[in-house]
Scaffold this motif. Structure first.
Motif, PDB file in Angstrom:
ATOM      1  N   ILE A  50       5.633  -2.534   3.358  1.00  0.00           N
ATOM      2  CA  ILE A  50       4.729  -1.485   3.840  1.00  0.00           C
ATOM      3  C   ILE A  50       5.643  -0.352   4.280  1.00  0.00           C
ATOM      4  N   ALA A 102       4.834  -5.300  15.018  1.00  0.00           N
ATOM      5  CA  ALA A 102       4.637  -4.918  13.613  1.00  0.00           C
ATOM      6  C   ALA A 102       3.979  -3.529  13.533  1.00  0.00           C
ATOM      7  N   PRO A 103       4.216  -2.810  12.442  1.00  0.00           N
ATOM      8  CA  PRO A 103       5.298  -3.027  11.500  1.00  0.00           C
ATOM      9  C   PRO A 103       6.671  -2.698  12.105  1.00  0.00           C
ATOM     10  N   GLU A 147       1.622 -10.219  15.196  1.00  0.00           N
ATOM     11  CA  GLU A 147       1.630  -8.779  14.934  1.00  0.00           C
ATOM     12  C   GLU A 147       1.052  -8.109  16.156  1.00  0.00           C
ATOM     13  N   GLU A 164       7.028  -6.926   6.023  1.00  0.00           N
ATOM     14  CA  GLU A 164       6.371  -7.022   4.716  1.00  0.00           C
ATOM     15  C   GLU A 164       6.691  -5.727   3.991  1.00  0.00           C
ATOM     16  N   GLY A 212       1.532 -10.816   6.824  1.00  0.00           N
ATOM     17  CA  GLY A 212       1.010  -9.505   6.482  1.00  0.00           C
ATOM     18  C   GLY A 212       0.195  -9.525   5.179  1.00  0.00           C
ATOM     19  N   ASN A 213      -0.401  -8.385   4.971  1.00  0.00           N
ATOM     20  CA  ASN A 213      -1.224  -8.205   3.777  1.00  0.00           C
ATOM     21  C   ASN A 213      -0.433  -8.449   2.497  1.00  0.00           C
ATOM     22  N   TRP A 237      -0.059  -1.828  -0.322  1.00  0.00           N
ATOM     23  CA  TRP A 237       0.078  -0.574   0.405  1.00  0.00           C
ATOM     24  C   TRP A 237       0.245   0.625  -0.523  1.00  0.00           C
ATOM     25  N   TYR A 282      -3.404  -4.728  17.745  1.00  0.00           N
ATOM     26  CA  TYR A 282      -3.022  -3.324  17.591  1.00  0.00           C
ATOM     27  C   TYR A 282      -3.936  -2.550  18.521  1.00  0.00           C
ATOM     28  N   TRP A 314       1.289   3.558   7.735  1.00  0.00           N
ATOM     29  CA  TRP A 314       0.893   3.005   9.030  1.00  0.00           C
ATOM     30  C   TRP A 314       1.768   3.601  10.110  1.00  0.00           C
ATOM     31  N   ASN A 355      -2.933 -15.153   5.971  1.00  0.00           N
ATOM     32  CA  ASN A 355      -2.789 -14.041   6.910  1.00  0.00           C
ATOM     33  C   ASN A 355      -4.172 -13.516   7.268  1.00  0.00           C
ATOM     34  N   GLU A 356      -4.422 -13.348   8.538  1.00  0.00           N
ATOM     35  CA  GLU A 356      -5.672 -12.731   9.024  1.00  0.00           C
ATOM     36  C   GLU A 356      -6.894 -13.220   8.244  1.00  0.00           C
TER      37      GLU A 356
HETATM   38  O1  AHR Z   1       1.064  -4.600  10.065  1.00  0.00           O
HETATM   39  C1  AHR Z   1       0.221  -3.979   9.163  1.00  0.00           C
HETATM   40  C2  AHR Z   1      -0.944  -4.854   8.713  1.00  0.00           C
HETATM   41  O2  AHR Z   1      -1.784  -5.119   9.794  1.00  0.00           O
HETATM   42  C3  AHR Z   1      -0.595  -6.226   8.202  1.00  0.00           C
HETATM   43  O3  AHR Z   1      -0.230  -6.218   6.868  1.00  0.00           O
HETATM   44  C4  AHR Z   1      -1.843  -6.994   8.403  1.00  0.00           C
HETATM   45  O4  AHR Z   1      -1.613  -8.363   8.609  1.00  0.00           O
HETATM   46  C5  AHR Z   1      -2.492  -6.326   9.591  1.00  0.00           C
HETATM   47  O5  AHR Z   1      -3.810  -6.049   9.370  1.00  0.00           O
END
Ligand code: AHR
Length: 656
Positions: free
Chosen positions: A47, A501-502, A450, A45, A245-246, A276, A422, A514, A365-366
């Motif tokens: 970012i 990701a990322p 992710e 994405e 992704g966001n 971002w 994560y 990030w 997404n999410e």
């Molecule tokens: O990978 C970074 C972000 O983490 C993504 O945009 C989102 O989907 C997640 O919260």
């Protein structure tokens, strides 16, 4: 506690002593399931300047003068003691209805010896490579009195070296498109350079849009950076999840990834604010994403905007959501329909008559962040509309099974569920041995869309504190990644796809939001993190049958697969300890092994990493395995990820 049992084992070289444990027993007598052939893929994405200032090869920053409505950001005046000029945004003279302003350059004083004009600093410098042709494209016009010419050049920051130059002439009072090539000679690569456009006499020139591309992957116009593409293709990705992704959601509905605005000539793309914290050019539009997939021989996993944006705004299911549904249906039509359809014809007009392959569509997404609990109904509305028109498409829910019951999808059965992890290395090491064991094998299929291990459980990847750490992960994180990838492979009958990701980070000061990120780069060069090399080892050595593995008396984690056609066995092992560990490997259900095998080892101290200045500090090292027997001992180096591969025979002849 390790058992102190010693066995006498007959090997090719005679009797030798083997510790009975720690042991990995691999059952090669039968397959424990099919490895998903599309297990390894990529997620991206906008970012960390992943596209603008990253993979998307455009070198001019703020090419459409839209980054900041109050000032021509990243553009500066070029003048000396004998020349004078100024620049300003001109909202009364935009190039077209899509763009809000042009750049007005007024040169009050200039001569051939003392030109004046405007410069663009690019994305943390303009990279200059030797013997390279750069393609500049710009729209310009002038006041009636100015006869030109205008000189465009690549200029060294420190000493004014002109690396490549060309002239444009015959500017008029109406907007005109100009294209020139800037050719460099035998120079040392540098990113301490800028793009300059200068006049050698007084005059006023308006610039409507300015673009500069180096050679791109497959020479695609508006294409992608070659070094990064090579690194991505080396990973052999089977799919690309995009555009987020966001980034697909946007902070608000207006700033979602509005795919229709990303089509057509780049000078007609206004761009939009990305969540971002910076503005996206939309140079990476829907068609560019699809061509990127084509170039990697990967299938798109298309995320559509599903009526939820990051500031907590949701669109009510029902009539209010209908425009979003239509937008998604049209987007799918653009991707897969033939040219007799409206959006298929538009794709052909944009330069790609052939439809793209598409199997998976992700709905948002999410969406567990949507505390209005509207996702179940929104998902159902998308599901019914997409399945009615495209019954073969598989639809992905973005709310994982671990989320509270009330946030999940109940009214329809998603074909697949996207889970995100994560977590710290220690958390991955704890969760990996039992990951997905309890999942219902009847589905839905699982997509780990992710995930990434980071080193310190106290610092979350999105925290400001994470930005104080190196941008890309250390060996410690790669160990967490590898343990998790082994779990994913063991369960790849159900876990159909996964992507770290990322993926990308521009490591220049201020470029990232990030950490950790798999691949780091600046304007000039790119490097893979230890986690990148762990991915490479795993994704390039994937069989098609899962072999069951029993580990005893060891903290080593791992997995085993086999390629059914060749009988080649792949064993992936992760030593999480700081000591070397002799590991007994028992390959059951084979009558023999080829006498030689191959080893790839990724090892280093937990805090070791790669960087711009030390890009190959930690890379896989290839060695050989000799005199193989179905029971053998392999000594795992401390803090290491090891791939063992060798051919096996289950009948009387080895498949050597
Ligand atoms: O990978 C970074 C972000 O983490 C993504 O945009 C989102 O989907 C997640 O919260």
């Amino acid at each position: 506690m390790k058992k102190l049992v010693v066995l006498l084992v007959h090997s090719a070289t005679g009797f030798c002593l083997l510790a009975a444990s720690p042991t990995f027993t691999i059952d090669a007598g039968h397959s424990a399931g099919k490895v998903s052939p599309i297990l390894y893929g990529l997620m991206t994405e906008e970012i960390n300047h992943s596209y603008d200032g990253g993979l998307y090869a455009e070198l001019i920053r703020n090419r459409a003068f839209s980054d900041d409505p109050s000032t021509p950001a990243h553009w500066s005046v070029v003048k000396d003691n004998h020349s004078d000029a100024n620049v300003a945004l001109d909202s009364k003279n935009p190039l077209n209805a899509q763009l809000k302003a042009s750049l007005r350059l007024t040169v009050a004083r200039a001569t051939k010896e003392h030109p004046a004009g405007v410069a663009n600093s690019g994305y943390w410098g303009i990279p200059v490579h030797p013997d390279t042709r750069y393609h500049a494209m710009l729209f310009a016009k002038t006041e009636a009195e100015f006869a030109g010419p205008v000189t465009v050049s690549l200029v060294g920051e420190d000493d004014g070296t002109v690396y490549g130059t060309s002239q444009i002439s015959q500017l008029g009072t109406q907007w005109k498109r100009f294209e020139v090539t800037l050719k460099t000679g035998k120079v040392l690569p540098t990113a301490r350079a800028h793009f300059a456009l200068v006049l050698d006499r007084p005059g006023t020139v308006w610039l409507g849009f300015v673009s500069l591309f180096p050679p791109t992957w497959n020479d695609r116009p508006n294409g992608l950076r070659k070094d990064l593409m090579q690194m991505l293709i080396d990973l052999k990705p089977k799919f690309l999840r995009f555009p987020g992704g966001n980034y697909v959601e946007g902070d608000t509905i207006e700033s979602r990834f509005d795919w229709k605005k990303t089509l057509g000539p780049i000078e007609e793309r206004p761009g939009h604010p990305c969540p971002w914290g910076y503005r996206s050019t939309d140079g990476m539009g829907l068609l560019e994403f699809l061509c990127w997939c084509e170039d990697m021989k990967a299938e798109p996993v298309l995320a559509v905007y599903a009526g939820y944006s990051l500031k907590g705004i949701h669109v009510n299911p029902g009539a209010d959501l209908e425009p979003c549904i239509q937008e998604a249906l049209e987007e799918i039509e653009y991707v897969i329909s033939d040219t007799t359809t409206h959006w298929g014809a538009r794709r052909a007009k944009d330069g790609h008559p052939d439809p793209f392959k598409l199997t998976y569509v992700e709905i948002g997404n999410e969406d567990w962040f949507d505390k209005s609990l509207s996702y179940d109904d929104r998902f159902a509305q998308f599901y019914d509309a997409i399945k009615a028109r495209y019954p073969r498409l598989k639809l992905i829910s973005t709310v994982a099974n671990e989320q509270p019951e009330k946030l999940r999808v109940h009214s329809r059965k998603p074909d697949m569920i996207d889970e995100h992890y994560y977590r710290s290395t220690d958390e991955f090491l704890r969760m990996s041995p039992n990951y997905a064991r309890s999942y219902d094998r009847k589905g839905p299929e699982i997509f780990v869309g992710e995930w990434a291990a980071h080193e310190d459980a106290r610092i979350k990847p999105w925290d400001a504190a994470a930005r104080q750490q190196p941008p890309t992960p250390t060996m410690k994180a790669a160990i967490g990644d590898a343990a998790f990838m082994a779990a994913l492979e063991r369960n790849s009958d159900l876990i159909k796809m996964q992507c770290y990701a990322p993926l990308l980070v521009n490591v220049s000061p201020g470029a990232r939001q990030w950490r950790p990120d798999l691949i780091g780069y600046d304007a000039l060069s790119a490097y893979g993190s230890p986690s990148y090399y762990a991915q490479l080892m795993f994704s390039s050595n994937l069989g098609d049958e899962i072999l069951s593995v029993t580990a005893s008396d060891t903290s080593i984690q791992g997995c085993a697969t086999r390629e059914s056609k060749t009988g080649e066995i792949f064993i992936k092992l992760v030593n999480t300890e700081a000591n070397e560990e002799p590991l007994k490997l028992e390959i059951k259900g084979v009558t023999g092994l080829a006498s030689e095998g191959n080893v790839l080892t990724l090892a280093g101290s937990p805090e070791d990493t790669n960087s711009r200045s030390h890009p190959r500090n930690i890379v896989p090292v290839a060695t050989k395995l000799a005199r193989l027997q179905p029971v053998f001992t392999y000594t795992m180096p401390p803090d290491s990820i090891v791939l063992l591969k060798f051919k096996s025979r289950s009948g009387s002849t080895p498949r050597d």
